[in-house]
Scaffold this motif. Structure first.
Motif, PDB file in Angstrom:
ATOM      1  N   ASN A  89       1.009  -1.766   0.207  1.00 51.84           N
ATOM      2  CA  ASN A  89       0.210  -0.134   0.281  1.00 51.84           C
ATOM      3  C   ASN A  89       1.318   0.992  -0.243  1.00 51.84           C
ATOM      4  N   GLY A  90       1.696   1.285   0.513  1.00 53.56           N
ATOM      5  CA  GLY A  90       2.856   2.695   0.733  1.00 53.56           C
ATOM      6  C   GLY A  90       2.423   3.824   1.561  1.00 53.56           C
ATOM      7  N   ASP A  91       2.299   4.779   1.078  1.00 51.19           N
ATOM      8  CA  ASP A  91       1.912   5.605   2.033  1.00 51.19           C
ATOM      9  C   ASP A  91       0.703   6.462   2.087  1.00 51.19           C
ATOM     10  N   PRO A  92      -0.195   5.948   3.303  1.00 50.97           N
ATOM     11  CA  PRO A  92      -1.558   6.475   2.966  1.00 50.97           C
ATOM     12  C   PRO A  92      -1.702   7.886   2.372  1.00 50.97           C
ATOM     13  N   ASN A  93      -0.767   9.109   2.885  1.00 48.88           N
ATOM     14  CA  ASN A  93      -1.239  10.178   2.495  1.00 48.88           C
ATOM     15  C   ASN A  93      -1.068  10.404   0.549  1.00 48.88           C
ATOM     16  N   THR A  94      -0.761   9.743   0.423  1.00 52.46           N
ATOM     17  CA  THR A  94      -0.208   9.505  -1.905  1.00 52.46           C
ATOM     18  C   THR A  94      -1.419   8.442  -2.526  1.00 52.46           C
ATOM     19  N   HIS A  95      -2.671   7.487  -1.355  1.00 46.11           N
ATOM     20  CA  HIS A  95      -3.656   7.443  -1.807  1.00 46.11           C
ATOM     21  C   HIS A  95      -4.827   8.077  -0.783  1.00 46.11           C
ATOM     22  N   ILE A  96      -4.971   8.796   0.005  1.00 46.32           N
ATOM     23  CA  ILE A  96      -5.787   9.941   0.175  1.00 46.32           C
ATOM     24  C   ILE A  96      -6.067  11.019  -0.596  1.00 46.32           C
ATOM     25  N   ALA A  97      -4.581  11.607  -1.117  1.00 46.61           N
ATOM     26  CA  ALA A  97      -4.412  12.668  -2.052  1.00 46.61           C
ATOM     27  C   ALA A  97      -5.044  11.786  -3.827  1.00 46.61           C
ATOM     28  N   ALA A  98      -4.945  10.627  -4.193  1.00 45.20           N
ATOM     29  CA  ALA A  98      -5.778  10.665  -5.236  1.00 45.20           C
ATOM     30  C   ALA A  98      -6.805  10.086  -5.287  1.00 45.20           C
ATOM     31  N   ASN A  99      -7.233  10.697  -3.647  1.00 47.91           N
ATOM     32  CA  ASN A  99      -8.685   9.998  -3.434  1.00 47.91           C
ATOM     33  C   ASN A  99      -9.323   8.930  -4.021  1.00 47.91           C
ATOM     34  N   ASP A 100      -8.990   7.885  -3.390  1.00 50.56           N
ATOM     35  CA  ASP A 100      -9.565   6.459  -4.488  1.00 50.56           C
ATOM     36  C   ASP A 100      -9.712   5.587  -3.678  1.00 50.56           C
ATOM     37  N   LEU A 102      -9.064   4.002  -0.128  1.00 46.52           N
ATOM     38  CA  LEU A 102      -8.735   2.705   0.437  1.00 46.52           C
ATOM     39  C   LEU A 102      -8.689   3.031   1.705  1.00 46.52           C
ATOM     40  N   TYR A 103      -8.676   4.577   1.970  1.00 43.51           N
ATOM     41  CA  TYR A 103      -7.995   4.850   3.603  1.00 43.51           C
ATOM     42  C   TYR A 103      -8.875   6.237   3.946  1.00 43.51           C
ATOM     43  N   GLU A 104      -9.339   6.451   4.942  1.00 40.51           N
ATOM     44  CA  GLU A 104      -9.989   7.078   5.309  1.00 40.51           C
ATOM     45  C   GLU A 104      -9.627   7.997   6.508  1.00 40.51           C
ATOM     46  N   PHE A 105      -9.544   8.975   7.443  1.00 43.43           N
ATOM     47  CA  PHE A 105      -9.101  10.263   8.085  1.00 43.43           C
ATOM     48  C   PHE A 105     -10.038   9.074   9.546  1.00 43.43           C
ATOM     49  N   ALA A 106      -9.332   9.006  10.402  1.00 44.19           N
ATOM     50  CA  ALA A 106      -9.963   8.194  11.962  1.00 44.19           C
ATOM     51  C   ALA A 106      -9.723   9.301  12.807  1.00 44.19           C
ATOM     52  N   THR A 107     -10.714  10.479  13.340  1.00 46.92           N
ATOM     53  CA  THR A 107     -10.170  11.578  14.016  1.00 46.92           C
ATOM     54  C   THR A 107     -10.018  11.248  15.352  1.00 46.92           C
ATOM     55  N   CYS A 108     -10.924  10.155  16.539  1.00 49.18           N
ATOM     56  CA  CYS A 108     -10.256   9.742  17.367  1.00 49.18           C
ATOM     57  C   CYS A 108      -8.679   8.960  16.975  1.00 49.18           C
ATOM     58  N   HIS A 109      -8.239   9.000  15.771  1.00 49.46           N
ATOM     59  CA  HIS A 109      -6.559   8.216  16.498  1.00 49.46           C
ATOM     60  C   HIS A 109      -5.701   9.267  15.637  1.00 49.46           C
ATOM     61  N   VAL A 165      -0.991  12.430   9.423  1.00 48.39           N
ATOM     62  CA  VAL A 165      -1.590  12.725   8.361  1.00 48.39           C
ATOM     63  C   VAL A 165      -0.268  13.926   8.537  1.00 48.39           C
ATOM     64  N   GLY A 166       0.620  14.006   6.932  1.00 43.64           N
ATOM     65  CA  GLY A 166       1.811  14.993   6.444  1.00 43.64           C
ATOM     66  C   GLY A 166       3.138  14.313   7.067  1.00 43.64           C
ATOM     67  N   ILE A 167       2.841  12.383   7.628  1.00 46.24           N
ATOM     68  CA  ILE A 167       3.892  11.836   8.128  1.00 46.24           C
ATOM     69  C   ILE A 167       3.964  10.895   7.252  1.00 46.24           C
ATOM     70  N   PRO A 168       4.784  10.049   6.574  1.00 49.13           N
ATOM     71  CA  PRO A 168       4.883   9.456   5.757  1.00 49.13           C
ATOM     72  C   PRO A 168       4.450   8.307   5.691  1.00 49.13           C
ATOM     73  N   GLY A 169       3.539   7.158   5.528  1.00 46.66           N
ATOM     74  CA  GLY A 169       4.036   6.089   6.131  1.00 46.66           C
ATOM     75  C   GLY A 169       3.882   4.839   5.238  1.00 46.66           C
ATOM     76  N   ASN A 170       4.617   3.530   5.294  1.00 44.66           N
ATOM     77  CA  ASN A 170       4.643   2.427   4.475  1.00 44.66           C
ATOM     78  C   ASN A 170       3.576   1.129   5.286  1.00 44.66           C
ATOM     79  N   GLN A 171       2.463   0.931   3.931  1.00 43.68           N
ATOM     80  CA  GLN A 171       1.769  -0.194   4.990  1.00 43.68           C
ATOM     81  C   GLN A 171       2.337  -1.063   3.832  1.00 43.68           C
ATOM     82  N   GLY A 172       1.576  -2.112   4.097  1.00 39.20           N
ATOM     83  CA  GLY A 172       1.862  -3.613   3.315  1.00 39.20           C
ATOM     84  C   GLY A 172       2.348  -4.681   4.307  1.00 39.20           C
ATOM     85  N   ILE A 173       1.913  -6.186   4.054  1.00 43.80           N
ATOM     86  CA  ILE A 173       3.271  -7.237   4.392  1.00 43.80           C
ATOM     87  C   ILE A 173       3.178  -7.709   2.935  1.00 43.80           C
TER      88      ILE A 173
END
Length: 280
Positions: A89-100, A102-109, A165-173
């Protein structure tokens, strides 16, 4: 203290033999296809108990749970990748920017959650009624090497950061690795006493069913936003085998779980706080 030469030699051999999981993998391995399963340890990783859920817990807020003393069943889920390629999946910020989607913003977390990675169901075997769990989102990481009996020794782990938010991640398995959601993490439970606006769960035996990469229906035109499996259903990930994505175990729900709880993890105490994904 001086040691005999043969002892020092044996110590050196032992050190060399220790497995290393340093993250020296430089890129995702996308040659081939992943294959996700649910670990057969599910049957040894659950507990029914009463637990105080304060309003500050994110799972209480996101799951619509009434704060206070609640009767729960908690459980651990491990999803190994036994294929020959990574889930990437890579960086969630990239997916949010692409509006694909796959991810949603969790306000509490205050970070992004992956949607529709794993489906948790508690099922009445007599009526087929299904209760839903409190968990609402996932962050996929290489948390545990697959056991050797699954056929592949774990190489270096690569997916190590959920990001924010604004901090790159790297997600996958990575193939050869598993993603584990331990029973004490946020949302790893079903509310059994009706405190989440679902019907109470009467005492008895129930099916705990976990489905990784669960199927869902295509749109009215028959299209899938991600991948379509051979049966025509949609999936978030393409896999080499979709027939091994479900694991079930029978759990016993008592009227009164007692002080220590009921189940294989009955002696495990509540933390008193709620870690987020993979925090310990």
């Amino acid at each position: 203290m001086n040691r005999p030469a043969h002892v020092l030699f044996a110590l050196c051999l032992a050190l060399v033999a220790l497995p290393t999981f340093a993250s020296d993998k430089s890129a995702p391995d996308l040659t081939g296809l992943p294959d996700l399963i649910v670990s057969d340890m599910l049957g040894q990783q659950w507990v029914v108990r009463e637990e105080n859920l304060p309003a500050t817990f994110c799972s209480v807020e996101e799951g619509g749970v009434t704060p206070g003393i609640r009767k729960l069943i908690r459980f651990t889920v491990t999803t190994p990748n036994i294929g020959d390629a990574d889930i990437y999946n890579g960086d969630p910020n990239t997916h949010i920017a692409a509006n694909d989607g796959l991810y949603e913003f969790a306000t509490c977390h205050n970070h992004y959650h992956f949607k529709n990675y794993t489906l948790y169901q508690l099922i009445d075997p007599n009526t087929g009624f299904v209760w839903k769990a409190a968990k609402r989102g996932f962050c996929m990481l290489d948390t545990d090497p697959n056991p050797a009996w699954l056929g592949e020794s774990a190489g270096p782990n690569y997916y190590l950061s959920c990001g924010a938010v604004g901090i790159p991640g790297n997600q996958g398995i990575s193939h050869g690795w598993a993603d584990t959601y331990r029973f004490f993490l946020g949302g790893q439970y079903f509310v059994l006493d009706g405190g989440d606006n679902q019907p109470p769960v009467p005492a008895g035996d129930y099916i705990l069913r976990i489905t990784v990469n669960p199927p869902y229906a295509p749109d009215k035109k028959g299209n899938c936003p991600r991948f379509k499996d051979p049966s025509g259903l949609c999936r978030q990930f393409q896999e080499s085998n979709y027939l091994n994505n479900v694991r079930e175990t029978i759990v016993q729900i008592p009227d009164h779980p007692g002080r220590d709880g009921v189940g294989p993890l009955k002696n495990e105490k509540a933390l008193g706080y709620e870690p987020a994904e993979h925090d310990q």
